[in-house]
Write a protein that holds these residues in place. Sequence first.
Motif, short mmCIF file in Angstrom:
data_model
loop_
_atom_site.label_atom_id
_atom_site.label_comp_id
_atom_site.label_asym_id
_atom_site.label_seq_id
_atom_site.Cartn_x
_atom_site.Cartn_y
_atom_site.Cartn_z
N ALA A 80 -2.50 -33.84 -12.77
CA ALA A 80 -2.91 -32.18 -12.51
C ALA A 80 -3.89 -31.44 -11.85
O ALA A 80 -4.47 -31.61 -11.70
CB ALA A 80 -2.53 -31.22 -13.97
N LYS A 81 -3.11 -29.73 -11.17
CA LYS A 81 -3.78 -29.55 -10.84
C LYS A 81 -6.03 -28.52 -10.73
O LYS A 81 -6.48 -28.66 -10.82
CB LYS A 81 -3.70 -27.95 -10.02
CG LYS A 81 -2.35 -27.83 -9.24
CD LYS A 81 -1.93 -26.26 -9.08
CE LYS A 81 -0.56 -27.04 -8.07
NZ LYS A 81 0.56 -25.33 -7.06
N ASP A 82 -5.40 -28.77 -12.39
CA ASP A 82 -6.76 -28.16 -12.86
C ASP A 82 -6.99 -29.70 -13.38
O ASP A 82 -8.07 -29.79 -14.53
CB ASP A 82 -6.57 -27.30 -14.38
CG ASP A 82 -5.80 -27.79 -15.58
OD1 ASP A 82 -4.91 -28.75 -15.05
OD2 ASP A 82 -5.76 -27.30 -16.35
N SER A 83 -6.92 -30.68 -13.31
CA SER A 83 -7.73 -31.88 -13.94
C SER A 83 -9.11 -32.48 -13.09
O SER A 83 -9.54 -31.89 -12.02
CB SER A 83 -6.53 -32.93 -13.31
OG SER A 83 -7.57 -34.41 -13.69
N LEU A 84 -9.67 -32.90 -14.02
CA LEU A 84 -11.16 -33.89 -13.04
C LEU A 84 -10.92 -34.27 -12.31
O LEU A 84 -11.79 -34.74 -11.92
CB LEU A 84 -11.63 -33.78 -14.73
CG LEU A 84 -12.11 -33.08 -15.42
CD1 LEU A 84 -12.92 -34.42 -16.86
CD2 LEU A 84 -13.19 -32.24 -15.75
N PHE A 85 -9.76 -35.19 -11.66
CA PHE A 85 -9.57 -35.75 -11.10
C PHE A 85 -9.85 -35.17 -9.66
O PHE A 85 -10.85 -35.75 -8.90
CB PHE A 85 -8.22 -36.46 -10.99
CG PHE A 85 -8.08 -37.08 -9.75
CD1 PHE A 85 -8.07 -38.55 -9.51
CD2 PHE A 85 -7.05 -36.46 -8.06
CE1 PHE A 85 -8.11 -38.77 -8.69
CE2 PHE A 85 -7.49 -36.83 -7.19
CZ PHE A 85 -7.50 -38.62 -6.82
N TRP A 86 -9.79 -34.26 -9.45
CA TRP A 86 -10.11 -33.23 -8.42
C TRP A 86 -11.34 -32.48 -8.34
O TRP A 86 -12.26 -32.98 -7.48
CB TRP A 86 -8.26 -31.89 -8.47
CG TRP A 86 -7.35 -31.95 -9.02
CD1 TRP A 86 -6.47 -32.48 -9.14
CD2 TRP A 86 -6.57 -32.96 -6.83
NE1 TRP A 86 -5.97 -32.70 -8.68
CE2 TRP A 86 -5.37 -33.26 -7.58
CE3 TRP A 86 -7.09 -33.44 -5.66
CZ2 TRP A 86 -4.81 -33.77 -6.40
CZ3 TRP A 86 -6.06 -34.12 -4.93
CH2 TRP A 86 -5.06 -34.52 -5.49
#
Length: 443
Positions: A80-86
């Motif tokens: 998702a756009k707000d994920s910590l992945f990014w």
Amino acid sequence: MTSQSAQELTHPESSDYRNLAAPIYTWESTPKGALTMSGAEAELPEHIAEFQKTLRNFALNVMRPIGIKLDRMTPEQVIAKDSLFWEFRKKYLELGVTVEALGEMEPQEAALLFSILFEELGYGDAGLAISVGAGILPQWLCAKFGRQDLLDEFPDAVLGCWGITEPDHGTDMLDPSRQIVYPGSSYGRPNLVADLTGDDIVLNGQKSAWVSNGIIADVCILYCAADSGDGPSATEGCALVFPMDLPGISRGKPLDKMGQRALNQGEIFFDNVRIPRKYLLAGPEDYQRAVYCIHAEANALMGATFTGLAQAAADLALDYAHERKAGGVPIIQHQSVRSRLFHMFRKVEISRSLTRRGLNFNNDPKLGTPSLCAAMFSKTTGTQHAFEVTSDALQIFGGNGLTKEYPLEKMLRDARASLIEDGCNEVLAIKGGSYLIDSEKLS
């Protein structure tokens, strides 16, 4: 050495015996030599040693906590756009490790840095490390093939994926030379075919759910069968590098899986996708070379990553063995625990040595053709040892190791996936054994 000097060295009564140079070691009364961050490794160049420390800090303070949180999310939440992945992705790019920078280094210095980079990323989180590795493969292979035009179009900040595995053809796709096919059998019809007969290349079909970064990538390096007018041929395929926003490309759901849950994987579908010829990296005449090249690079990356994971598990187990008490003493006082820890660290050393040795060998400018067999040694050894070491580390943690309060159960799941990833180890052993055949000895 002359016979006289040899005699003096072996007979203390020789007149010059006491004038020998000082010993190279500083011996303690109870000797106990310590391993370094890289194990039994000679001193690293200062700039690489400092960068390794930066990477270790990044692994412990950024990757591991983010990886643990992503592991507990749904696959949709991970991307998702707000994920910590990014957030992880942003902070990784800030480290400044680029294909261009590696290309400007001396080849064998670059090989050492490459190994250390993925060892330390694997130390932090294996799934995120593989996301980084898959993410640079389009650029890495463009550099290997001298395609500066594609490197200019797709810089390192553009997230990549590697589309090769297919629903009906897993590790088979790594075998255009047909070294592992059962005698008299056929791999059957490919799931994705590139039509090379027109001005543009036209893609129809799909890649399987195991494409790393497949749902989120902006650029793809794609390997598939090709049709030059006589029907599709998996032995005469093509490799393409292209943007993922072309008309006709669609993607499936992110894969929900046991391990490496921070690594997004998913299907890619191609419906009459027209690929301009400028994106052709390797045609049918170069296809086997292109598969060999990316396979060697990816297997070395796997070996380094899972060496790092094994090192992390071994370090955690060693610390815990000093803290946990059983039988009235810290468990490291028990011989069985010390023996288990010894063999864990021994396996890490073997994996690291094979990986760095293989990368050093394959990056020797005098070599010509790199050894895929050497890369497969690294991958199969590193992943098998990672699974064994994480399992032994969990055993040292006992019941605590089974809980999500501790990172070992996640590390074990992450390591288990690696035995299948980038080619099942059993199949790679068959293919690797094929490279050992000397046809002249059979004639």
